[in-house]
Design a protein around this motif. Structure first.
Motif, PDB file in Angstrom:
ATOM      1  N   GLU A 122      -5.026   2.869 -17.377  1.00  0.00           N
ATOM      2  CA  GLU A 122      -6.006   2.848 -16.303  1.00  0.00           C
ATOM      3  C   GLU A 122      -7.045   3.932 -16.543  1.00  0.00           C
ATOM      4  O   GLU A 122      -6.704   5.013 -17.030  1.00  0.00           O
ATOM      5  N   PRO A 123      -8.290   3.779 -16.234  1.00  0.00           N
ATOM      6  CA  PRO A 123      -8.927   2.550 -15.747  1.00  0.00           C
ATOM      7  C   PRO A 123      -9.042   1.478 -16.850  1.00  0.00           C
ATOM      8  O   PRO A 123      -9.110   1.825 -18.017  1.00  0.00           O
ATOM      9  N   GLY A 144      -9.268   6.541  -3.435  1.00  0.00           N
ATOM     10  CA  GLY A 144      -9.883   6.069  -4.674  1.00  0.00           C
ATOM     11  C   GLY A 144      -8.938   5.207  -5.472  1.00  0.00           C
ATOM     12  O   GLY A 144      -9.290   4.134  -5.955  1.00  0.00           O
ATOM     13  N   ASN A 145      -7.677   5.656  -5.582  1.00  0.00           N
ATOM     14  CA  ASN A 145      -6.707   4.944  -6.415  1.00  0.00           C
ATOM     15  C   ASN A 145      -6.372   3.574  -5.855  1.00  0.00           C
ATOM     16  O   ASN A 145      -6.162   2.616  -6.601  1.00  0.00           O
ATOM     17  N   ASN A 198      -8.316  11.722  -0.449  1.00  0.00           N
ATOM     18  CA  ASN A 198      -9.421  11.061  -1.140  1.00  0.00           C
ATOM     19  C   ASN A 198      -8.981  10.388  -2.439  1.00  0.00           C
ATOM     20  O   ASN A 198      -9.420   9.289  -2.756  1.00  0.00           O
ATOM     21  N   SER A 199      -8.125  11.093  -3.166  1.00  0.00           N
ATOM     22  CA  SER A 199      -7.705  10.496  -4.439  1.00  0.00           C
ATOM     23  C   SER A 199      -6.853   9.248  -4.184  1.00  0.00           C
ATOM     24  O   SER A 199      -6.906   8.289  -4.954  1.00  0.00           O
ATOM     25  N   SER A 233      -8.323   1.873  -3.842  1.00  0.00           N
ATOM     26  CA  SER A 233      -9.598   1.297  -3.395  1.00  0.00           C
ATOM     27  C   SER A 233      -9.561   0.857  -1.930  1.00  0.00           C
ATOM     28  O   SER A 233      -9.750  -0.298  -1.597  1.00  0.00           O
ATOM     29  N   ILE A 234      -9.257   1.836  -1.058  1.00  0.00           N
ATOM     30  CA  ILE A 234      -9.391   1.619   0.387  1.00  0.00           C
ATOM     31  C   ILE A 234     -10.245   2.773   0.916  1.00  0.00           C
ATOM     32  O   ILE A 234     -10.464   3.758   0.205  1.00  0.00           O
ATOM     33  N   ASN A 235     -10.742   2.667   2.149  1.00  0.00           N
ATOM     34  CA  ASN A 235     -11.573   3.775   2.635  1.00  0.00           C
ATOM     35  C   ASN A 235     -10.725   4.954   3.119  1.00  0.00           C
ATOM     36  O   ASN A 235      -9.512   4.827   3.311  1.00  0.00           O
ATOM     37  N   HIS A 278       1.082   6.730  -6.915  1.00  0.00           N
ATOM     38  CA  HIS A 278      -0.026   7.621  -7.247  1.00  0.00           C
ATOM     39  C   HIS A 278       0.393   9.077  -7.063  1.00  0.00           C
ATOM     40  O   HIS A 278       0.138   9.925  -7.923  1.00  0.00           O
ATOM     41  N   GLN A 324       0.825  -1.217   0.000  1.00  0.00           N
ATOM     42  CA  GLN A 324       0.000   0.000   0.000  1.00  0.00           C
ATOM     43  C   GLN A 324       0.850   1.255   0.000  1.00  0.00           C
ATOM     44  O   GLN A 324       0.550   2.218  -0.707  1.00  0.00           O
TER      45      GLN A 324
END
Lengths: 343, 476, 270
Positions: free
Chosen positions: A199-200, A68-69, A64-65, A71-73, A50, A43
Motif C-alpha cells: 500500500e498504496p 486517511g487509512n 486523522n491517520s 478513507s472516511i471523514n 491500522h 470499519q
C-alpha cells in the motif's frame, strides 16, 4: 405454435433478465449481498489493523491517520475511536492511541487471516498479484479463527506472506521486525528483498512493474537524494527514494556471487541445451515445488525437445524425462549463460 | 499427561520460531540437497550411452503427433476413425443380439411366466425389467466392446498426454489447467472417472473448473444415443454408402461442440466466479509403450465394458419396471406416462423436444445409458402402437436401426427433434453417480449444484435457440 | 545381494513361482503389510497386478492411479497385503495423492515399502527413494523397466546402487514378469527380518538447515524417544506439515516405533 421471432425475442429477454440478477459480482443478487454486509464491524477491524501497523512500525497513530487509512471523514473516525474505546479495544492517552491487549490480539487475528489469504492466493491460486490485497481485505472480515487455522493447515502453515511480512501464529506471536528500507543502503552492499509494502497501490504497482519481489537478491550501485540505482537479477533498476522506502531489505554477506546476465529457459530453441541456475522467487508454492520435484534444481541439464503452437508449452528433456512447461514458467527458470551447445 | 502436552507444545513453538529464522528457502535447500545426493549416487551406479542413437522412435513420433501443422488434424482424424469403426462395427452384432434377446427369448419367457403368474407380474418382470435389460445389452454392448478397447489402446500407448500437450494453448487462453485435457479425455469414458481424475490438478480454482466442465465430455452412456440418433436422422439424409461416414462426422461434431462448450464455460468461469489466470502446468510426456493388445482387450472388457454395462443393467431393470407401471397404471383411462407426456409436450416443443424425451431424461437420471430404451418404450406406449410391441409399455422387436427409425418417425420426430436430442444429450445434468462424485470431490453443495444445473440451463437455452432459429429459417 | 539369478531367469519358466499364490482382493489375516510406492508411469500398477493377480487398469499417463488399491498374495506360507499407493514425484508437496502416500508409509507403518523405480530415469526417481528412506528403514527398490533401459543402452550396476542406498535393489521388467520371483523373495526376507536395511540418509551442506534440525531433534527425541525417523519429523515441522503437527499434539507420533520393537504391524491409517 408461437411465432419463432417472438419466441426468440422473449427468450433473449428472459436470459438477459436472469443474468442481470444472477451474474456473479455484477448481478443484482450479489450487489444486494454486499449492501447488507456489516459495515461497522469492517470499519472497527480495519481501524484495529491500522493501529497495530503503527505500533509494529513504531510510529504514532492519530484520529486523522485513521480517517486517511479508512478513507472516511474525521468525524466518523472520531466516533469510531470512541466506539473502540467503549469496546475495551483501545486506550486513549491524550493524543496517543494505544491498543489494549485485547485490541492487539483482535488486530493480530485479522492480520493473520489477511496474510494467510494473500499467501493462499499467491501459492495455490493463479489470482493476479494486484488482486491479492483486495480479496484478502474482504476475506479477513469473514473468516473465523478456526477457519483461518484450517486454511493455514491446508497450505502448509506458512510463516511469511508473499510480500515478506511474517504471519502471526494462531496464538498471536510475531517475530521482531528485521531489515531496513532500501533507500538507507550504501552503494556496493548486497541485500535480499525481505518485504514489499503493498500500500498504496499506485506505488506498489510501480514496484511490481520493475519485476521486484521478496527473496530477490540485489546490489546497490548508486544512492542519491533523487534516485537509487541497483542491480537485480542482472538488470539495472532505478527507483526514486519515495518508492524505495516501501521496500525493506536485509543486508547479506554473499556466499556465492552470481555474475553476468542470466538466460531464461524459454529462450532455448528445440535441440539446444542449458544448465539450470535457479528458479525465480516469483514462482511460488505448489508451482515451484512441482518444478523441483521434477528435478529442475540448480545444476540440472535441460534440453528443449518439442514445441507446440506458439511455442507454448514447450517440452524439455529433464533428467531423462520429457516434461512440458508453459512459457509463463519457462520465463522464470534461469539458465547459466555460457554459450548453448547444439544437442 | 499434562506434562506431555507442555512438552509437545514447546516442540511446536520451537519449530515455529526456527521457521521464522530459517526463512522460506528451506524447501529449496532441501530439494537441492536431495538431488545432489541423487546425482552422486546415480553417477556411481549408472552408465549412460556415449552417443545418442541416430534415430529415436519416440522423438520422431512425438514430432509428428505434436506438430504445429499435423497435431490437430491428426487428433480429429483419430477421433473420427474411432467413431467410424465403432458405428460400422456395432451395427451387425447389435441386430444379432437383439434378435436373440428380444425376438427369440422374450416370447419364450413371456409364455413361460404367463403360465403361472398374474398378467401384471409377468408384465412388470418380463415386459418391464427383462426387456429394458435386453435393450440396454443389445444397444450398448457392441459399441462399447469396440469403443473401449480402441480407446484403451490409445491410452496405454501414451497418446493422451500428447493430446493434453496439443490442447494446452487453448486451455491456457481460457484460464484453465492443461491437465484438464486429460480429465476431459477420461470423461469421454465416464464423467465420474473424469471427476476423480481431476485430482491431478493442483490448483483448487482450476480443479473446480475442470469438475464443472467435465460433463461436457460425452460419456459412454451418451455415445449410444449420439450414435443411434445421428445414424437415423443425419446419416439418414445422406446417400446409403455415406451413412456411416456422415453419422461418424456428426458424432465427432457433437463431441467437438462439447469440447468447445467446455472451453467457453471455462473461460466464463475464470472471468467470473472463479477468477484467475492459468497457473503453472508441468506434464510429463511418458515414453510410448507398445500396448499389449490381448491384455488390453481383456482388461478393457472386464474393467470398463462389463462394469459400465452392469451398471446400466442395474439401473435399467428398475427403470423398466417404472416405465411399464407408468404406461399401465391409468387415471381417467389415460396412463400416468401419457398424462405427463401430454402435459409436458407444449413446453417441450418450445425446445424442439417432446414430452417423451423429457420424461425419459427424468427416468434416466440414475444412468444416461437408458435414455434411448426409455424413449422408445415411451413412444410406443404413448402412440399405442400395439402392432409393434406386445402391448402398453412393452419394448418391441428391434432387429435393425430402420425399425427404430420408423417408430420415431411415427412418434412425430423430425430431423430437428433428432438434432435437439443430440444437443440435449450433450447438455443436461450429469447422472446421479457423477453428481455424487462431484459432491465427494468438492465437499460443497454449492459447487455440486452449479455443476448440475449449469449444463441443464445451457441445454435448454441451446435447444431453444436452435429450434426457434430453425423455425425462422426453415419453417416448421 | 540378491542379484543372483535374474539373467538366468529371464528365459527360464517361472521356476520359483510355485511359492507365489495370488490372492486377489482376499487380504484377510495377513502377516505383513507391503506398500507399493513410486513415481507415476513406472509400472507400479503392473507390479501390483502381477503379485496379486488383479487386473487394475494401467494407463500410460501420469496420475492415472489417484486412489489407493489393495490386494493380497501368499508366499512361503505367509500372507501379504499389498497396498498400491498413488504415483507421486515427491512426498514433500501438499497435494492429496502425496498425502495419501506419505501418511500410509508413516502412520500405516508397512512392514516393507517397495519403491518402484523407472530404470531409464534413475536420478529423478531417486528423489522419491531418498525421501522415503528418511521415513522408513525397511524398503526395497524395484528397478523396473530394465528392458527399456537396456534398449536405450543404459547400464545400471544394481549392486553399487544397493550399496549406496543401503537397501536391496531388484532389477525387474514387470511387464514380462522378469525378476518378480527375486522381488517376492526379497519382500519376504525384509519383512521377516532376515535382511536388515541400513538406509541412506540425506546429507545436506546447508549449515543453517542442519543447525535448525539439530535443535529440533533434541527436543523431539526427549518427548518421543522411540521414534525411528526423528530427523525427518524435524524437517517436516520446519516445513509446517499439518499432519505431523497434529500427530505431535495428539501423541500419535509415539505409536511409531523402530523395527526392533514391532511385533505385529497394526494398520492405523488416518
Amino acid at each position: 405454435m408461437t411465432d419463432p421471432l417472438i419466441a426468440l425475442i422473449a427468450g433473449i429477454l428472459i436470459i438477459g433478465f436472469l443474468s442481470y440478477i444472477f451474474w456473479p459480482n455484477f448481478g443484482l443478487s450479489d450487489k444486494l449481498k454486499r449492501w447488507t454486509q456489516d459495515t461497522e464491524r469492517v470499519q472497527i477491524e480495519d481501524a484495529l489493523k491500522h493501529l497495530y501497523d503503527c505500533e509494529y512500525r513504531n510510529i504514532s497513530c492519530t484520529i486523522n491517520s485513521i480517517a486517511g487509512n479508512l478513507s472516511i471523514n474525521a468525524d466518523r473516525a472520531a466516533k469510531l475511536v470512541s466506539r473502540l474505546e467503549a469496546l475495551g479495544l483501545l486506550a486513549i492517552q491524550g493524543e496517543v492511541l494505544q491498543l489494549t491487549a485485547q485490541g492487539r490480539s483482535y488486530a493480530l487475528r485479522i492480520i493473520r487471516v489477511h496474510r494467510l489469504w494473500e499467501r493462499y492466493l499467491a501459492d495455490e491460486t493463479s489470482t493476479k498479484e494486484l488482486d491479492w490485497h483486495d480479496i484478502a481485505e474482504k476475506q479477513e472480515h469473514l473468516f473465523t479463527p478456526e477457519q483461518a487455522d484450517k486454511l493455514a493447515a491446508q497450505i502448509g502453515n506458512p510463516v511469511y506472506d508473499p510480500h515478506g511480512d511474517p504471519i502471526p501464529s494462531s496464538k498471536g506471536d510475531l517475530p521482531t521486525k528485521k531489515g531496513k528500507p532500501l533507500n538507507e543502503m550504501l552503494p556496493g552492499e548486497f541485500a535480499n528483498i525481505i518485504h514489499i509494502e503493498d500500500e498504496p497501490p499506485a506505488i506498489y504497482s510501480q514496484i511490481l512493474a520493475q519485476g521486484l519481489y521478496p527473496g530477490m537478491q540485489i546490489r546497490v550501485l548508486e544512492v542519491s537524494d533523487k534516485r537509487i540505482k541497483f542491480e537485480a537479477n542482472g538488470e539495472e533498476c532505478v527507483l526514486s527514494p519515495i518508492i524505495a522506502k516501501n521496500i525493506t531489505v536485509g543486508i547479506i554477506q554473499l556466499e556465492k556471487q552470481v555474475e553476468g546476465k542470466y538466460k531464461v529457459l524459454s529462450s532455448l530453441k528445440v535441440g539446444e541445451k542449458g544448465t539450470v541456475l535457479g528458479i525465480a522467487k516469483a514462482l511460488r508454492g505448489q508451482q515451484r515445488r512441482r518444478l523441483m520435484d521434477l528435478g529442475i534444481v540448480p545444476g540440472t541439464e535441460i534440453e528443449a525437445q518439442l514445441e507446440s503452437l506458439n511455442r507454448d508449452p514447450v517440452a524439455y528433456k529433464v533428467r531423462g524425462a520429457v516434461i512440458a512447461i508453459r512459457k509463463q514458467q519457462a520465463d522464470r527458470i534461469y539458465l547459466e549463460s555460457k554459450e548453448s551447445e547444439k544437442g | 499427561m499434562n506434562n506431555h502436552n507442555v512438552n509437545r507444545e514447546a516442540i511446536l513453538a520451537a519449530a515455529n520460531n526456527l521457521r521464522w529464522e530459517v526463512g522460506e528457502n528451506l524447501h529449496d535447500t532441501l530439494m537441492e540437497s536431495i538431488y545432489e545426493n541423487a546425482t552422486a549416487i546415480a553417477r556411481k551406479a549408472v552408465i549412460y550411452p556415449d552417443k545418442k542413437p541416430a534415430f529415436s522412435f519416440d522423438r520422431t513420433l512425438d514430432k509428428i503427433l505434436t506438430s504445429k501443422y499435423f497435431g490437430f488434424p491428426l487428433m480429429l482424424l483419430i477421433l473420427g476413425a474411432v467413431f467410424w469403426v465403432t458405428i460400422e462395427g456395432a451395427n451387425i452384432p447389435s441386430g444379432l443380439i437383439a434378435s436373440l434377446l428380444v425376438d427369440t427369448l422374450h416370447p419364450l419367457l413371456k409364455n413361460f411366466t404367463n403360465s403361472f403368474m398374474p398378467w401384471w407380474l409377468s408384465g412388470v418382470l418380463i415386459d418391464g425389467a427383462y426387456l429394458a435389460m435386453a435393450w440396454v445389452v443389445s444397444v450398448m454392448l457392441p459399441p462399447m466392446a469396440i469403443f473401449f478397447p480402441v480407446y484403451t489402446l490409445l491410452e496405454d500407448f501414451g497418446y493422451l498426454p500428447r493430446v493434453a500437450f496439443n490442447m494446452d494453448p487453448l486451455y491456457k487462453k481460457v484460464g484453465a489447467h492443461g491437465k484438464q485435457a486429460l480429465t476431459m479425455a477420461m470423461g469421454f469414458g465416464c464423467n465420474a472417472a473424469g471427476i476423480v481424475a481431476t485430482r491431478v490438478i493442483d490448483s483448487p480454482r482450476e480443479k473446480l473448473i475442470a469438475i464443472i466442465t467435465n460433463n461436457f465430455s460425452l460419456c459412454n452412456g451418451r455415445w449410444p444415443t449420439q450414435i443411434l440418433i445421428s445414424t437415423i436422422f443425419i446419416g439418414g439424409i445422406a446417400p446409403a454408402y455415406l451413412t456411416g461416414l456422415v453419422s461418424a462426422a456428426a458424432v465427432v461434431f457433437v463431441a467437438i461442440l462439447g469440447i468447445t462448450f467446455s472451453l467457453v464455460v471455462s473461460w466464463i468461469l475464470s472471468k467470473t466466479i472463479l477468477r484467475g489466470e492459468a497457473s503453472a502446468f508441468s506434464l510429463e510426456l511418458p515414453p510410448y509403450r507398445p500396448p499389449r493388445i490381448l491384455q488390453t482387450l481383456y482388461t478393457s472388457l472386464i474393467d470398463r465394458t462389463i462394469f459400465v454395462l452392469w451398471r446400466a443393467v442395474i439401473f435399467a431393470v428398475p427403470a423398466g419396471m417404472v416405465i411399464w407401471l407408468a404406461a399401465n397404471i391409468t387415471i381417467d383411462g389415460v396412463s400416468i406416462a401419457n398424462h405427463f407426456i401430454n402435459w409436458a409436450n407444449p413446453f417441450a416443443l418450445i425446445f424442439g423436444l417432446n414430452g417423451v424425451i423429457l420424461l425419459a431424461y427424468i427416468i434416466a437420471i440414475p444412468a444416461n445409458e437408458i435414455v434411448i430404451p426409455t424413449v422408445l418404450m415411451l413412444t410406443v406406449a404413448n402412440l399405442g402402437l400395439s402392432s409393434v410391441g406386445a402391448g402398453s409399455g412393452v419394448m418391441f422387436e428391434l432387429d435393425s436401426v430402420a425399425d427404430t427409425a420408423s417408430i420415431l418417425h411415427a412418434g412425430g420426430w423430425t430431423l430437428l427433434t433428432g438434432i435437439n436430442l443430440m444437443l440435449f444429450s450433450l447438455l443436461h445434468n450429469p447422472c446421479s453417480t457423477t453428481i455424487y462424485t462431484i459432491y465427494k470431490e468438492t465437499k460443497s453443495v454449492k459447487w455440486t449444484l452449479i455443476s448440475t444445473l449449469l449444463p441443464i440451463a445451457m441445454g435448454f437455452s441451446v435447444t431453444f435457440f436452435v429450434t426457434q432459429i430453425w423455425r425462422l429459417v426453415v419453417g416448421s | 545381494m540378491s542379484n543372483n539369478a535374474l539373467s538366468n531367469c529371464a528365459d527360464c519358466p517361472v521356476h520359483n513361482l510355485g511359492n507365489l499364490k495370488k490372492l486377489g482382493v482376499n487380504m484377510s489375516n495377513f502377516d505383513f503389510a507391503i506398500a507399493l510406492a513410486g513415481n507415476p508411469n513406472t509400472g507400479k500398477s503392473t507390479v501390483f497386478n502381477y503379485l496379486t493377480g488383479l487386473k487394475q487398469h494401467t494407463g500410460n499417463w501420469p496420475g492415472k492411479t489417484v486412489t489407493r488399491a489393495e490386494g493380497g498374495f501368499e508366499f512361503n506360507g505367509k500372507r501379504f497385503k499389498l497396498v498400491d499407493l498413488p504415483g507421486t514425484y515427491s512426498l514433500l508437496s501438499t497435494s492429496t495423492d502425496e498425502e495419501i502416500a506419505r501418511d500410509f508409509i508413516l502412520f500405516g507403518q508397512p512392514d516393507v515399502t517397495v519403491i518402484v523405480v523407472d530404470a531409464t530415469r534413475i536420478e529423478r526417481n531417486l528423489n522419491l527413494v531418498i525421501q522415503i528412506l528418511e521415513i522408513t528403514d525397511r524398503a526395497i527398490v524395484c528397478l523396473n523397466l530394465m528392458d527399456e533401459a537396456k534398449r536405450n543402452g543404459i547400464q545400471i550396476d544394481d549392486r553399487i546402487l544397493s550399496k549406496e542406498l543401503g537397501i536391496p535393489v531388484i532389477p525387474t521388467a514387470a511387464r514380462q514378469g522378469e525378476g518378480m520371483t527375486e522381488l517376492t523373495k526379497m519382500i519376504f526376507d525384509v519383512a521377516s527380518g532376515n535382511f536388515i536395511c541400513k538406509p541412506h540418509r540425506i546429507k545436506s551442506s546447508s549449515k543453517e538447515l542442519n543447525a535448525a534440525i539439530d535443535v529440533l531433534i533434541k527436543e523431539i527425541s526427549a518427548e518421543f524417544p522411540n521414534l525411528p525417523n526423528t530427523r525427518w519429523v524435524a524437517l517436516r515441522l520446519l516445513e509446517g506439515d499439518q499432519s505431523i503437527i497434529d500427530a505431535i499434539r495428539s501423541g500419535e507420533l509415539g505409536n511409531i516405533k523402530g523395527i526392533n520393537t514391532i511385533e505385529q504391524s497394526q494398520l492405523v491409517i488416518s
